[in-house]
Design a protein around this motif. Structure first.
Motif, PDB file in Angstrom:
ATOM      1  N   HIS A  95      48.411  31.950  35.242  1.00 12.36           N
ATOM      2  CA  HIS A  95      48.397  33.156  34.433  1.00 12.36           C
ATOM      3  C   HIS A  95      49.785  33.327  33.849  1.00 12.36           C
ATOM      4  O   HIS A  95      50.778  33.002  34.500  1.00 12.36           O
ATOM      5  CB  HIS A  95      48.050  34.337  35.347  1.00 12.36           C
ATOM      6  CG  HIS A  95      47.937  35.648  34.648  1.00 12.36           C
ATOM      7  ND1 HIS A  95      47.110  35.837  33.567  1.00 12.36           N
ATOM      8  CD2 HIS A  95      48.547  36.822  34.866  1.00 12.36           C
ATOM      9  CE1 HIS A  95      47.212  37.105  33.169  1.00 12.36           C
ATOM     10  NE2 HIS A  95      48.085  37.721  33.935  1.00 12.36           N
ATOM     11  N   SER A  96      49.878  33.780  32.633  1.00 14.72           N
ATOM     12  CA  SER A  96      51.202  34.147  32.133  1.00 14.72           C
ATOM     13  C   SER A  96      51.128  35.603  31.720  1.00 14.72           C
ATOM     14  O   SER A  96      50.171  36.025  31.081  1.00 14.72           O
ATOM     15  CB  SER A  96      51.628  33.242  30.976  1.00 14.72           C
ATOM     16  OG  SER A  96      50.876  33.510  29.842  1.00 14.72           O
ATOM     17  N   GLU A  98      53.075  39.330  30.379  1.00 22.85           N
ATOM     18  CA  GLU A  98      54.216  39.921  29.694  1.00 22.85           C
ATOM     19  C   GLU A  98      54.865  40.928  30.614  1.00 22.85           C
ATOM     20  O   GLU A  98      54.158  41.641  31.338  1.00 22.85           O
ATOM     21  CB  GLU A  98      53.746  40.647  28.446  1.00 22.85           C
ATOM     22  CG  GLU A  98      53.265  39.711  27.386  1.00 22.85           C
ATOM     23  CD  GLU A  98      52.710  40.506  26.239  1.00 22.85           C
ATOM     24  OE1 GLU A  98      53.416  40.673  25.236  1.00 22.85           O
ATOM     25  OE2 GLU A  98      51.568  40.975  26.359  1.00 22.85           O
ATOM     26  N   ARG A 101      53.361  44.207  31.263  1.00 17.67           N
ATOM     27  CA  ARG A 101      52.106  44.340  31.988  1.00 17.67           C
ATOM     28  C   ARG A 101      52.254  44.040  33.474  1.00 17.67           C
ATOM     29  O   ARG A 101      51.294  43.698  34.147  1.00 17.67           O
ATOM     30  CB  ARG A 101      51.039  43.451  31.351  1.00 17.67           C
ATOM     31  CG  ARG A 101      50.810  43.799  29.892  1.00 17.67           C
ATOM     32  CD  ARG A 101      49.706  42.984  29.279  1.00 17.67           C
ATOM     33  NE  ARG A 101      48.400  43.481  29.690  1.00 17.67           N
ATOM     34  CZ  ARG A 101      47.271  43.216  29.031  1.00 17.67           C
ATOM     35  NH1 ARG A 101      47.312  42.477  27.942  1.00 17.67           N
ATOM     36  NH2 ARG A 101      46.117  43.679  29.454  1.00 17.67           N
ATOM     37  N   GLU A 104      50.079  46.211  35.842  1.00 16.83           N
ATOM     38  CA  GLU A 104      48.693  45.767  35.782  1.00 16.83           C
ATOM     39  C   GLU A 104      48.487  44.517  36.646  1.00 16.83           C
ATOM     40  O   GLU A 104      47.478  44.355  37.314  1.00 16.83           O
ATOM     41  CB  GLU A 104      48.420  45.426  34.318  1.00 16.83           C
ATOM     42  CG  GLU A 104      47.003  45.479  33.878  1.00 16.83           C
ATOM     43  CD  GLU A 104      46.963  45.192  32.382  1.00 16.83           C
ATOM     44  OE1 GLU A 104      46.269  44.255  32.001  1.00 16.83           O
ATOM     45  OE2 GLU A 104      47.678  45.893  31.613  1.00 16.83           O
ATOM     46  N   THR A 108      45.806  43.310  39.605  1.00 21.57           N
ATOM     47  CA  THR A 108      45.020  42.093  39.470  1.00 21.57           C
ATOM     48  C   THR A 108      45.164  41.202  40.693  1.00 21.57           C
ATOM     49  O   THR A 108      44.210  40.595  41.149  1.00 21.57           O
ATOM     50  CB  THR A 108      45.483  41.325  38.216  1.00 21.57           C
ATOM     51  OG1 THR A 108      45.412  42.211  37.103  1.00 21.57           O
ATOM     52  CG2 THR A 108      44.615  40.121  37.968  1.00 21.57           C
ATOM     53  N   LEU A 109      46.376  41.150  41.215  1.00 20.85           N
ATOM     54  CA  LEU A 109      46.640  40.168  42.272  1.00 20.85           C
ATOM     55  C   LEU A 109      46.374  40.677  43.683  1.00 20.85           C
ATOM     56  O   LEU A 109      45.958  39.912  44.546  1.00 20.85           O
ATOM     57  CB  LEU A 109      48.093  39.677  42.182  1.00 20.85           C
ATOM     58  CG  LEU A 109      48.481  38.946  40.889  1.00 20.85           C
ATOM     59  CD1 LEU A 109      49.934  38.488  40.964  1.00 20.85           C
ATOM     60  CD2 LEU A 109      47.564  37.759  40.624  1.00 20.85           C
ATOM     61  N   ARG A 112      43.545  39.672  46.092  1.00 25.39           N
ATOM     62  CA  ARG A 112      42.817  38.555  45.490  1.00 25.39           C
ATOM     63  C   ARG A 112      43.520  37.225  45.682  1.00 25.39           C
ATOM     64  O   ARG A 112      42.929  36.180  45.492  1.00 25.39           O
ATOM     65  CB  ARG A 112      42.622  38.804  43.997  1.00 25.39           C
ATOM     66  CG  ARG A 112      41.730  39.997  43.781  1.00 25.39           C
ATOM     67  CD  ARG A 112      41.369  40.167  42.347  1.00 25.39           C
ATOM     68  NE  ARG A 112      40.589  41.388  42.200  1.00 25.39           N
ATOM     69  CZ  ARG A 112      40.284  41.950  41.057  1.00 25.39           C
ATOM     70  NH1 ARG A 112      40.694  41.378  39.938  1.00 25.39           N
ATOM     71  NH2 ARG A 112      39.577  43.046  41.010  1.00 25.39           N
TER      72      ARG A 112
END
Lengths: 337, 337
Positions: A95-96, A98, A101, A104, A108-109, A112
């Motif tokens: 994943h890259s 910015e 973000r 966010e 997401t992580l 997970r």
């Protein structure tokens, strides 16, 4: 052991609020969140301690945060990360993100993935503290553009690598050595400029101000930057580019401008991607041990996930001497280690 | 509208079991799972219909399933996918999975992504049916190695591209044209061999059996395969490699074996990665419209996520004629479209 209840009492909030903060839920007011995090730090509360010691709650996944997926250098590292992770039954997500973000990203992580590999991307101090608190291990491949003291780095010693290259260039008679960097100090290859300056000093080539070009890490931008410089006239006899894509752009610029390499300008790179041995003239470059770095960094991360302490390995590159710095590279001694 | 209760009644299970099946939970026996899925298909039950029409439950993420992250061709496509997704506030995860872990993949992706882009990877029929049922849109960049009739493909028309290249080679006097493929029929570039055969037929070069080499899609393997062939003697005068990494390996093999390119063997590739213009001699290749394919495929996926129907765009490459097929490429007319 500190409990979640003790954190809640000290912070004057409910246990649920502490859980929300730990899960990075956005419903908590920023002020409250900061207060809870302060108490967590103060008391040394560790949310996953029990879970970790029981080796449960594993997701079987790791995230790799990539700076620029378009560079074959990074692509090659990814292959070895995947390979190593697979052997331990981990799957890998690339994943890259910015910097804007980053919040966010936490959502997401969390929950997970079991660990994070940084491949050229950096984390804010707050994020570092957050992942540290969550006991989500983070390892960086490559010295980051900005300092992240709490995150172990698996990389070569760039000062030693640069010294070896500078010694080689001096043996060919070069003292006026220019350097092409990305330009952006946050760029992961920015560290190589710092190493170059230090290596020049250690080799006694303490130029008042070496000539620094900026090529944004890309072939096209390097081509443009060097073409402009060649048009305006230049007084260096050798040029090191901080990555091989830029070095290839420099070779193309010399070709277009009618500058003979290495007779009028010696050119060297820093990674030894596949392309570097196939361009014309073939590129002298620091052969970066991609396999070792990819495997070792992943192994270190997996050890940290398992709660084991392991020292950060020291890795070494070698110099691939080719026709871009010497007219007859077969006659040059090997610089391999 | 069909309800979950109706599905449960018809399948003779509880509503909870239907939910487990829909969430791909492993606690359901395979036999029961198959029965529930059959009923779902029969009744045309759509779990997310309401949610979708309200445009809720979005995760803001898409997954890209990559075949081989080490190829700069795929790296270049990833850049444009990221760029396009970012404009719509989507973040992108890259992942490569082994077919044996396809079940696990479902658990990983369900509820975490809004759509899937296939970049060289294929899904089993069962997975295709599953994602279709879950209304999780899937789009493939590049014609897959195996047929996936229900998944839209964004790619060039490889037969037309191959015909253009074959016409060019015939103009240079070549009729005995060999082809280097990956070898594995599941490989994403396997489609290019099928297109080559058809293009040869359409151009009237219906050889009894054209010479086919296998290079596993990699530089080193292509180098070895062609070196062996050159040693044994060969009766073709031109060679097309199904990707540029293999074409570069073929150029290196000719160099090592003392075979002059293009005088003794013309060599061409299929992608036009950066390296192809910088190798020696520079490589004639089909210039694949990576930007357009990356942007259009992502746009198509985002449209499907939003529930819009959109036709699959038709994209076209062009031929980059360089010194690996003609001695003086400046004199050759442009094949751009």
């Amino acid at each position: 052991m500190i409990t979640r209840k003790e954190v809640a009492d000290r912070a004057g909030v409910s246990v649920a609020v502490v859980s929300y903060v730990l899960n990075n839920r956005s419903i908590v007011k920023e002020e409250t969140r900061q207060k809870v995090l302060a108490v967590i730090n103060e008391l040394g509360y560790r949310p996953n301690q029990t879970a970790r010691s029981l080796k449960t709650r594993k997701t079987g996944q790791i995230a790799v945060l990539v700076h620029f997926v378009g560079n074959p250098f990074e692509g090659g590292l990814l292959l070895y990360i995947e390979k190593k992770a697979k052997l331990s039954n981990y799957s890998v997500f690339f994943h890259s993100f910015e910097p804007a973000r980053e919040e966010e990203l936490k959502n997401t992580l969390m929950g997970r993935v079991d660990g994070i590999l940084l491949l050229g991307q950096t984390l804010s101090e707050e994020s570092q503290a957050f992942y540290n608190l969550m006991e989500l291990p983070v390892v960086s491949l490559m010295h980051p553009g900005v300092s992240m003291p709490s995150i172990p780095v698996v990389d070569v010693d760039w000062i030693a690598e640069m010294r070896r290259l500078i010694v080689h260039l001096r043996e060919q008679g070069h003292e006026q050595i220019a350097f092409m960097t990305a330009g952006d100090p946050q760029d992961p290859i920015a560290h190589r400029l710092i190493a170059f300056r230090e290596a020049m000093r250690l080799e006694g080539l303490n130029l008042p101000e070496p000539f620094i070009l900026e090529g944004a890490g890309r072939f096209e931008r390097a081509f443009e930057a060097l073409t402009t410089t060649l048009t305006q006239g230049f007084d260096f006899t050798a040029l090191i580019a901080a990555n091989d894509l830029m070095a290839a752009g420099c070779l193309a610029a010399c070709r277009e401008s009618g500058i003979l390499v290495p007779q009028q300008l010696a050119v060297a790179g820093c990674e030894d991607i596949l392309m570097s041995s196939q361009v014309s003239p073939a590129l002298t470059t620091i052969c970066y041990p991609r396999m070792e770095v990819g495997l070792e960094a992943t192994e270190l991360l997996l050890s940290l996930i398992d709660g084991d302490n392991r020292t950060t390995p020291r890795l070494e590159g070698k110099l691939s001497v080719r026709a871009s710095t010497v007219e007859n590279p077969l006659k040059v001694k090997s610089y391999s280690n």
